[in-house]
Design an enzyme around this catalytic site. Structure first.
Site, short mmCIF file in Angstrom:
data_model
loop_
_atom_site.label_atom_id
_atom_site.label_comp_id
_atom_site.label_asym_id
_atom_site.label_seq_id
_atom_site.Cartn_x
_atom_site.Cartn_y
_atom_site.Cartn_z
N ASP A 136 -25.71 33.37 -27.31
CA ASP A 136 -26.49 34.60 -27.48
C ASP A 136 -25.71 35.59 -28.33
O ASP A 136 -24.48 35.52 -28.43
CB ASP A 136 -26.75 35.25 -26.11
CG ASP A 136 -27.57 34.36 -25.21
OD1 ASP A 136 -28.27 33.48 -25.72
OD2 ASP A 136 -27.50 34.55 -23.97
N1 URA Z 1 -25.83 30.94 -21.33
C1 URA Z 1 -26.26 32.19 -21.67
O1 URA Z 1 -26.90 32.87 -20.89
N2 URA Z 1 -25.93 32.63 -22.89
C2 URA Z 1 -25.21 31.93 -23.78
O2 URA Z 1 -24.93 32.43 -24.87
C3 URA Z 1 -24.77 30.65 -23.40
C4 URA Z 1 -25.11 30.18 -22.16
#
Ligand code: URA
Length: 242
Positions: free
Chosen positions: A107
């Site tokens: 993310d």
């Molecule tokens: N899980 C999440 O919530 N975000 C990420 O970036 C990776 C795994």
């Protein structure tokens, strides 16, 4: 069948400049293949078998590049985005010509280990849902995390869309109003870690990926930095059976 490529495209994709610049090199007689001066920029060569010299220097062909990046916050894990900088935008210039892409996504606010490569086959294998490649995260979470939560994660939790996660391993580093944990998951659903904590009424405040398969994030890399994987690390990455 042998794999041949146009010499101008090959050199341009390897960081020797634009195709126009390669043409100029050829005009200057600065390009040789197997000892012969190249006259045609459209000449096809087999980069694995030909000796290519650029301005007297032997060109060392590398089909694939593998980088480890410590992804910073605020950057998108894709090759192109209209609004935000991408992980490709922040690559050092010397890697920009290789058409690297991120293996999977983190993310925008997640930091940590991101593999960047142009090896589509390896990326496919690492991301294949059938392979269950483990991914380890460090997270700071609001609220108390306890033994019960470890059990819930082990059993699998139900996400907001009804999906029941595979068993995951939760380790408590510190518990309190704000807890610190490590989590290993064997799949990669959208926002998975954040949604797993939401499923137990907690909120992820900070998330960092620290391991993928057997490959550990180099903790000397600052956020935004990257480096090439060593041969041993490439083996570690391919070997998901350990
Ligand atoms: N899980 C999440 O919530 N975000 C990420 O970036 C990776 C795994």
């Amino acid at each position: 069948m042998r794999d041949t490529q146009r010499i101008d495209k090959l050199l341009s994709n390897s960081g020797f400049g634009t195709r126009k610049e390669i043409k100029q090199l050829i005009k200057n007689g600065a390009l040789k293949v197997n000892g012969n001066i190249v006259k045609d920029s459209g000449m096809h060569v087999d980069p694995e078998r030909s000796m290519i010299e650029v301005a007297g220097e032997i060109f060392k062909y590398r089909k694939y590049i593998y980088l480890m990046m410590n992804k910073p916050q605020g950057v998108i894990s894709s090759t192109d985005d209209k609004k935000h900088a991408t992980v490709v935008d922040i690559l050092p210039d010397c890697y920009k010509c290789f058409n690297l892409f991120p293996v999977g996504r983190l993310d925008i606010d997640t930091v940590g280990l991101l593999i960047m490569t142009n090896d589509g086959q390896l990326a496919h294998e690492l991301l294949s849902p059938k392979k269950h490649v483990p991914k380890k995260y460090y997270a700071v979470v609001s609220g108390n995390i306890n033994e019960e939560h470890i059990g819930l994660f082990k059993k699998g939790v139900i996400l907001d869309d009804g999906y029941n996660t595979l068993p995951s391993e939760l380790k408590i580093i510190k518990t309190g109003d704000i807890s610190e944990v490590e989590v290993i998951i064997h799949e990669g659903k959208f926002h998975q870690i954040k949604r797993m904590f939401e499923a137990i009424d907690k909120k992820v405040k900070y998330l960092k990926r620290i391991k993928m398969g057997n490959l550990i994030l180099d903790d000397t890399l600052s956020e935004g930095e990257c480096r090439e994987l060593s041969d041993e690390e490439i083996v570690l990455l391919r070997d998901r059976t350990i």
